[in-house]
Scaffold this motif. Structure first.
Motif, PDB file in Angstrom:
ATOM      1  N   PHE A  23       0.886  -1.058   0.215  1.00 39.99           N
ATOM      2  CA  PHE A  23      -0.039  -0.098   0.189  1.00 39.99           C
ATOM      3  C   PHE A  23       0.872   1.019   0.010  1.00 39.99           C
ATOM      4  CE2 PHE A  23      -2.906  -3.374   1.611  1.00 39.99           C
ATOM      5  CZ  PHE A  23      -3.971  -2.919   1.196  1.00 39.99           C
ATOM      6  N   PHE A  24       0.331   2.460  -0.373  1.00 43.41           N
ATOM      7  CA  PHE A  24       0.935   3.536  -0.487  1.00 43.41           C
ATOM      8  C   PHE A  24       0.373   4.486   0.600  1.00 43.41           C
ATOM      9  CE2 PHE A  24       1.723   1.948  -4.487  1.00 43.41           C
ATOM     10  CZ  PHE A  24       2.975   2.467  -5.021  1.00 43.41           C
ATOM     11  N   SER A  93      -9.274 -12.158   3.129  1.00 39.14           N
ATOM     12  CA  SER A  93      -9.744 -13.090   2.383  1.00 39.14           C
ATOM     13  C   SER A  93      -8.721 -13.720   1.635  1.00 39.14           C
ATOM     14  CB  SER A  93     -11.091 -12.853   1.892  1.00 39.14           C
ATOM     15  OG  SER A  93     -10.751 -11.678   1.019  1.00 39.14           O
ATOM     16  N   GLY A  94      -7.504 -13.054   1.516  1.00 36.25           N
ATOM     17  CA  GLY A  94      -6.644 -13.352   0.401  1.00 36.25           C
ATOM     18  C   GLY A  94      -6.684 -13.047  -0.926  1.00 36.25           C
ATOM     19  N   GLN A  95      -7.455 -11.999  -1.030  1.00 39.35           N
ATOM     20  CA  GLN A  95      -7.742 -11.558  -2.434  1.00 39.35           C
ATOM     21  C   GLN A  95      -6.733 -10.148  -2.612  1.00 39.35           C
ATOM     22  OE1 GLN A  95     -11.858 -10.765  -3.137  1.00 39.35           O
ATOM     23  NE2 GLN A  95     -12.327 -12.059  -1.629  1.00 39.35           N
ATOM     24  N   GLU A  96      -6.722  -9.809  -3.629  1.00 38.34           N
ATOM     25  CA  GLU A  96      -5.867  -8.547  -3.810  1.00 38.34           C
ATOM     26  C   GLU A  96      -6.621  -7.432  -3.834  1.00 38.34           C
ATOM     27  OE1 GLU A  96      -2.695  -7.738  -5.154  1.00 38.34           O
ATOM     28  OE2 GLU A  96      -2.215  -9.814  -4.637  1.00 38.34           O
ATOM     29  N   PRO A  97      -5.804  -6.607  -2.619  1.00 35.57           N
ATOM     30  CA  PRO A  97      -6.732  -5.190  -2.508  1.00 35.57           C
ATOM     31  C   PRO A  97      -6.703  -4.180  -3.467  1.00 35.57           C
ATOM     32  CG  PRO A  97      -4.818  -5.266  -1.152  1.00 35.57           C
ATOM     33  CD  PRO A  97      -4.887  -6.739  -1.929  1.00 35.57           C
ATOM     34  N   HIS A  98      -7.474  -3.202  -3.516  1.00 34.24           N
ATOM     35  CA  HIS A  98      -7.367  -2.019  -4.320  1.00 34.24           C
ATOM     36  C   HIS A  98      -6.435  -0.884  -4.323  1.00 34.24           C
ATOM     37  CE1 HIS A  98     -10.292  -4.272  -6.944  1.00 34.24           C
ATOM     38  NE2 HIS A  98     -11.346  -4.116  -5.941  1.00 34.24           N
ATOM     39  N   ASP A  99      -6.074  -0.633  -2.776  1.00 37.18           N
ATOM     40  CA  ASP A  99      -5.607   0.740  -2.245  1.00 37.18           C
ATOM     41  C   ASP A  99      -6.490   1.677  -2.895  1.00 37.18           C
ATOM     42  OD1 ASP A  99      -4.014   2.526  -1.163  1.00 37.18           O
ATOM     43  OD2 ASP A  99      -2.111   1.973  -2.012  1.00 37.18           O
ATOM     44  N   VAL A 100      -7.610   1.581  -2.419  1.00 38.88           N
ATOM     45  CA  VAL A 100      -8.642   2.523  -2.869  1.00 38.88           C
ATOM     46  C   VAL A 100      -8.183   4.035  -2.704  1.00 38.88           C
ATOM     47  CG1 VAL A 100     -10.886   3.453  -2.820  1.00 38.88           C
ATOM     48  CG2 VAL A 100     -10.568   0.957  -2.743  1.00 38.88           C
ATOM     49  N   THR A 101      -7.819   4.258  -1.834  1.00 38.17           N
ATOM     50  CA  THR A 101      -7.656   5.844  -1.434  1.00 38.17           C
ATOM     51  C   THR A 101      -6.462   6.284  -1.946  1.00 38.17           C
ATOM     52  OG1 THR A 101      -6.975   7.363   0.620  1.00 38.17           O
ATOM     53  CG2 THR A 101      -5.640   5.065   0.552  1.00 38.17           C
ATOM     54  N   THR A 102      -5.470   5.389  -2.371  1.00 39.15           N
ATOM     55  CA  THR A 102      -4.206   5.913  -3.269  1.00 39.15           C
ATOM     56  C   THR A 102      -4.767   5.962  -4.696  1.00 39.15           C
ATOM     57  OG1 THR A 102      -2.674   4.882  -1.984  1.00 39.15           O
ATOM     58  CG2 THR A 102      -2.073   5.460  -4.152  1.00 39.15           C
ATOM     59  N   TYR A 103      -5.398   5.054  -5.135  1.00 39.15           N
ATOM     60  CA  TYR A 103      -5.977   5.350  -6.623  1.00 39.15           C
ATOM     61  C   TYR A 103      -6.954   6.540  -6.769  1.00 39.15           C
ATOM     62  CZ  TYR A 103     -10.349   2.757  -6.857  1.00 39.15           C
ATOM     63  OH  TYR A 103     -11.846   2.198  -6.598  1.00 39.15           O
ATOM     64  N   VAL A 104      -7.876   6.839  -5.728  1.00 41.37           N
ATOM     65  CA  VAL A 104      -8.711   7.915  -5.860  1.00 41.37           C
ATOM     66  C   VAL A 104      -7.931   9.322  -6.139  1.00 41.37           C
ATOM     67  CG1 VAL A 104     -10.490   9.230  -4.730  1.00 41.37           C
ATOM     68  CG2 VAL A 104     -10.635   6.779  -4.964  1.00 41.37           C
ATOM     69  N   GLU A 105      -6.893   9.304  -5.234  1.00 38.23           N
ATOM     70  CA  GLU A 105      -6.007  10.558  -5.235  1.00 38.23           C
ATOM     71  C   GLU A 105      -5.313  10.606  -6.691  1.00 38.23           C
ATOM     72  OE1 GLU A 105      -3.008  11.343  -1.980  1.00 38.23           O
ATOM     73  OE2 GLU A 105      -4.398  10.308  -0.635  1.00 38.23           O
ATOM     74  N   GLY A 133       1.822  18.404 -15.145  1.00 40.70           N
ATOM     75  CA  GLY A 133       2.045  19.826 -14.708  1.00 40.70           C
ATOM     76  C   GLY A 133       0.982  20.603 -13.754  1.00 40.70           C
ATOM     77  N   VAL A 134       0.383  19.726 -13.148  1.00 36.69           N
ATOM     78  CA  VAL A 134      -0.391  20.427 -12.092  1.00 36.69           C
ATOM     79  C   VAL A 134       0.015  20.683 -10.807  1.00 36.69           C
ATOM     80  CG1 VAL A 134      -2.885  19.963 -10.973  1.00 36.69           C
ATOM     81  CG2 VAL A 134      -2.506  19.011 -13.056  1.00 36.69           C
ATOM     82  N   PRO A 135       0.059  21.918 -10.467  1.00 35.34           N
ATOM     83  CA  PRO A 135       0.823  22.311  -9.169  1.00 35.34           C
ATOM     84  C   PRO A 135       0.047  21.530  -8.060  1.00 35.34           C
ATOM     85  CG  PRO A 135       0.086  24.382 -10.349  1.00 35.34           C
ATOM     86  CD  PRO A 135      -0.401  23.117 -11.281  1.00 35.34           C
ATOM     87  N   ALA A 136       1.146  21.013  -7.117  1.00 34.07           N
ATOM     88  CA  ALA A 136       0.686  20.205  -6.055  1.00 34.07           C
ATOM     89  C   ALA A 136       1.162  20.776  -4.715  1.00 34.07           C
ATOM     90  CB  ALA A 136       1.295  18.884  -6.350  1.00 34.07           C
ATOM     91  N   VAL A 137       0.336  20.424  -3.823  1.00 32.99           N
ATOM     92  CA  VAL A 137       0.790  20.531  -2.195  1.00 32.99           C
ATOM     93  C   VAL A 137       0.677  19.166  -1.607  1.00 32.99           C
ATOM     94  CG1 VAL A 137       0.195  21.394  -0.097  1.00 32.99           C
ATOM     95  CG2 VAL A 137      -0.277  22.908  -2.070  1.00 32.99           C
ATOM     96  N   ASP A 138       1.864  18.846  -1.268  1.00 29.31           N
ATOM     97  CA  ASP A 138       2.047  17.277  -0.729  1.00 29.31           C
ATOM     98  C   ASP A 138       2.192  17.625   0.814  1.00 29.31           C
ATOM     99  OD1 ASP A 138       3.038  15.042   0.274  1.00 29.31           O
ATOM    100  OD2 ASP A 138       4.652  14.797  -1.275  1.00 29.31           O
ATOM    101  N   ILE A 139       0.992  17.178   1.354  1.00 31.56           N
ATOM    102  CA  ILE A 139       0.858  17.185   2.829  1.00 31.56           C
ATOM    103  C   ILE A 139       1.842  16.120   3.620  1.00 31.56           C
ATOM    104  CG2 ILE A 139      -1.578  18.130   2.588  1.00 31.56           C
ATOM    105  CD1 ILE A 139      -2.348  15.678   3.957  1.00 31.56           C
ATOM    106  N   GLY A 140       2.230  14.962   3.156  1.00 33.57           N
ATOM    107  CA  GLY A 140       3.192  14.328   3.799  1.00 33.57           C
ATOM    108  C   GLY A 140       2.866  13.139   4.604  1.00 33.57           C
ATOM    109  N   ASP A 141       1.595  13.308   4.989  1.00 27.68           N
ATOM    110  CA  ASP A 141       1.192  12.350   6.315  1.00 27.68           C
ATOM    111  C   ASP A 141       0.708  11.185   5.355  1.00 27.68           C
ATOM    112  OD1 ASP A 141      -0.219  10.606   7.833  1.00 27.68           O
ATOM    113  OD2 ASP A 141      -1.154  12.236   8.839  1.00 27.68           O
ATOM    114  N   LEU A 142       1.759  10.014   5.490  1.00 27.83           N
ATOM    115  CA  LEU A 142       1.289   8.641   4.899  1.00 27.83           C
ATOM    116  C   LEU A 142       0.890   7.686   5.839  1.00 27.83           C
ATOM    117  CD1 LEU A 142       4.192   8.209   2.570  1.00 27.83           C
ATOM    118  CD2 LEU A 142       1.877   8.914   1.935  1.00 27.83           C
ATOM    119  N   ASP A 143       0.700   8.047   7.253  1.00 28.44           N
ATOM    120  CA  ASP A 143      -0.093   7.203   8.272  1.00 28.44           C
ATOM    121  C   ASP A 143      -1.401   6.889   7.985  1.00 28.44           C
ATOM    122  OD1 ASP A 143       2.603   7.046   9.261  1.00 28.44           O
ATOM    123  OD2 ASP A 143       2.497   8.572  10.641  1.00 28.44           O
ATOM    124  N   HIS A 144      -1.981   7.829   7.697  1.00 25.21           N
ATOM    125  CA  HIS A 144      -3.354   7.781   7.681  1.00 25.21           C
ATOM    126  C   HIS A 144      -3.959   7.226   6.242  1.00 25.21           C
ATOM    127  CE1 HIS A 144      -3.048  10.258  11.287  1.00 25.21           C
ATOM    128  NE2 HIS A 144      -4.160  10.092  11.695  1.00 25.21           N
TER     129      HIS A 144
END
Length: 581
Positions: A23-24, A93-105, A133-144
């Motif tokens: 996961f990311f 259940s032994g399935q591949e998760p999607h990492d939904v929060t990362t792909y939505v971002e 080329g989209v300006p970005a603000v990285d908030i850095g918190d990867l714990d949540h």
């Protein structure tokens, strides 16, 4: 190569443990008490007051043709849809998760331009922002897990005079009072954060492309489609003598959507089993009672047990034998542990359609020249989706591509394209009429009392086209099976079509495909491959890449099958072994 966060152990509510790997983001999730605490710290409000305040100063924005406004991209999946629970359940259940929060971002960046600002923190999101080329603000918190929880924690630190990246967001909004905040869903966490931003910027209101708080929190779920078991049981005996279609229509009048909004759309037979305040035994009994109703009223033999608050097909258990009460009870006990309402809905044998294939693929004779290695045509279930865009019913429909119950892309069709695939025009028109009914319901007089009037700006409704058997025999039915009244994956397809037109691409059809990219795949590589495979007059693009978890590509075509074949050929090239470009 993009690197996930370090592996760790994640515990479920029942004490089961899973290895959180690949996961990311991490797996820290706030409960309702912590969210309420943040509302008090940042706003001095309880969550009920937050909803009222947001309803007054956070207004829906409806884009007008030829007019654009700068956008703050704040896409994060929502606890309302239990995305974390779905990923954790897949691990257990032994399935591949999607990492939904990362792909939505990550995929949300595709909606942006150099005039916008995107918020995020994951590596796939950062790569997408840099590439586009989209300006970005990285908030850095990867714990949540949820971005909103990370943002609220950072806002609390900002209140304590910490120097946080949110300073740039505040300044950007203050300089652009006409900006639109583009959201995945306006849940309570997002409402708290936006109200805090308003206070910090000094602005009087914020515009968002999301649905109103009432729509976002009350209607972005499935528990309004069917009546409760108790309501169905209370029907007069005379109703039970009606023909099946009339009985189904009478049952739907007892559902929440009709009771609150006057909404009537075609549905499949099914019943809602309430979970809140219900113990496990009563919940199991409710599922078994719903099964008995489907058997005795409609002569049905199979059904699906569906969670009311999940997205992307998570936690659906399909093709259940309604006579197997032991299996039904076991699945009900598992469902009860998650905590949301469930539906027991008739199982449809879907109509199928052939899409893709070598004859339509890039480089094939239909496209210009031979192309070895193109995927062969396959028959897929007909599960159309229609969409609300800027408060109006969007043009055409999309055919959903599914892997089991999980969404794997869309194919745009208008009525001509639908008919060219050999599909019945009546079904297309039924879906389009249902979409207009949904739009009208949120503009009607009942919606005023409901508090949702004018609050539907965006969303998607999925439909089944198929046969049920039983009392319905071999008749072809169309029924709404899911209401996703928030941002959705098909917006990527519609944005892609917009961009194709802006670039002078005349091909009217388009398709997206979702797939699992190899661990060493990047969005830069995907984009290079897409450019190399595009034939003159066509457009192929890479939308997002979360290695090992989720990727999306898009392609245009002169017909729906051509677009589908091109998208699938691009996926085949991106997942083939060998050196990366």
């Amino acid at each position: 190569m993009l690197s996930p966060v370090a592996a760790s152990v994640c515990s479920a509510r029942d004490g089961a443990e899973a290895r959180w790997e690949g996961f990311f983001t991490g797996h820290r999730v706030w409960d309702g008490t912590r969210v309420a605490e943040s509302a008090k710290r940042l706003l001095g409000m309880d969550t009920a007051a937050v909803a009222r305040a947001a309803g007054e100063v956070v207004r829906p924005y409806r884009a007008q043709p030829g007019r654009t406004a700068p956008s703050l991209l704040l896409h994060t999946t929502t606890p309302l849809l239990k995305a974390f629970d779905g990923d954790l359940a897949a691990l257990l259940s032994g399935q591949e998760p999607h990492d939904v929060t990362t792909y939505v971002e990550a995929r949300s960046v595709y909606l942006g331009t150099p005039d916008d600002l995107t918020l995020g923190r994951t590596a796939p999101w950062a790569e997408a922002a840099a590439l586009r080329g989209v300006p970005a603000v990285d908030i850095g918190d990867l714990d949540h897990y949820y971005l909103t929880h990370a943002l609220l924690l950072m806002a609390e630190a900002h209140e304590e005079r910490a120097d946080t990246p949110l300073r740039h967001v505040i300044d950007w909004l203050r300089d652009r009072p006409d900006a639109v905040v583009r959201l995945y869903a306006l849940d309570v966490e997002t409402q708290i954060f936006l109200l805090w931003l308003l206070r910090r910027t000094g602005l009087a209101e914020l515009a968002t492309d999301a649905n109103s708080p009432a729509v976002a929190t009350e209607w972005n779920r499935k528990n309004h489609i069917h009546p409760t078991v108790a309501a169905a049981r209370a029907m007069p005996a005379a109703a039970l003598e009606l023909p099946p279609e009339e009985l189904l229509a009478a049952e739907q009048l007892l559902g929440r959507a009709h009771q609150r909004l006057g909404l009537t759309v075609p549905v499949l037979p099914g019943y809602t089993i309430a979970r809140s305040g219900v113990d496990r035994d009563a919940f199991v009994a409710g599922v078994l009672d719903a099964a008995a109703l489907l058997r005795t009223r409609y002569g049905l033999s199979r059904a699906a047990l569906k969670p009311a608050d999940a997205g992307d097909g998570a936690r659906i258990v399909g093709n259940l034998d309604l006579a197997d009460t032991g299996r039904l009870a076991a699945e009900a006990r598992t469902a009860h542990a998650v905590g949301d309402d469930h539906l027991l809905e008739a199982w449809a044998t879907f109509l199928t359609v052939s899409l893709g294939g070598e004859e339509d693929a890039p480089g094939s004779p239909a496209a210009g020249s031979p192309g070895p290695g193109s995927p062969s045509a396959r028959r897929v279930p007909v599960v159309p989706s229609g969409h609300i865009r800027n408060g109006q019913v969007a043009e055409g429909l999309t055919l959903q591509m599914l892997d089991g119950y999980s969404w794997r892309g869309n194919d745009y069709v208008d009525e001509a394209g639908w008919a060219a695939l050999g599909l019945p025009r009546d079904a297309y028109r039924t879906v389009r009429a249902a979409l207009e009914a949904v739009r009208a319901a949120f503009q009607g007089p009942e919606s005023i009392a409901d508090g949702s009037h004018g609050g539907l700006v965006t969303g998607g409704i999925d439909f089944a086209v198929g046969r049920l058997g039983g009392a319905f025999g071999d008749r072809l039915l169309v029924g709404a099976i899911d209401f996703n009244l928030s941002a959705h994956g098909a917006e990527s397809l519609r944005t892609f079509r917009d961009r194709a037109r802006e670039q002078g691409i005349d091909e009217p059809y388009a398709a997206t495909r979702v797939f699992l990219p190899p661990a060493d795949r990047t969005l830069h590589q995907m984009a290079a491959t897409a450019r190399s495979m595009a034939v003159p007059g066509a457009l192929l693009e890479a939308v997002a890449c979360v290695p090992r978890r989720w990727g999306m590509v898009a392609a245009t075509g002169a017909g729906p099958a051509v677009a589908a074949a091109r998208a699938e050929a691009l996926v085949a090239a991106l997942t083939a072994p060998g050196p990366r470009p």
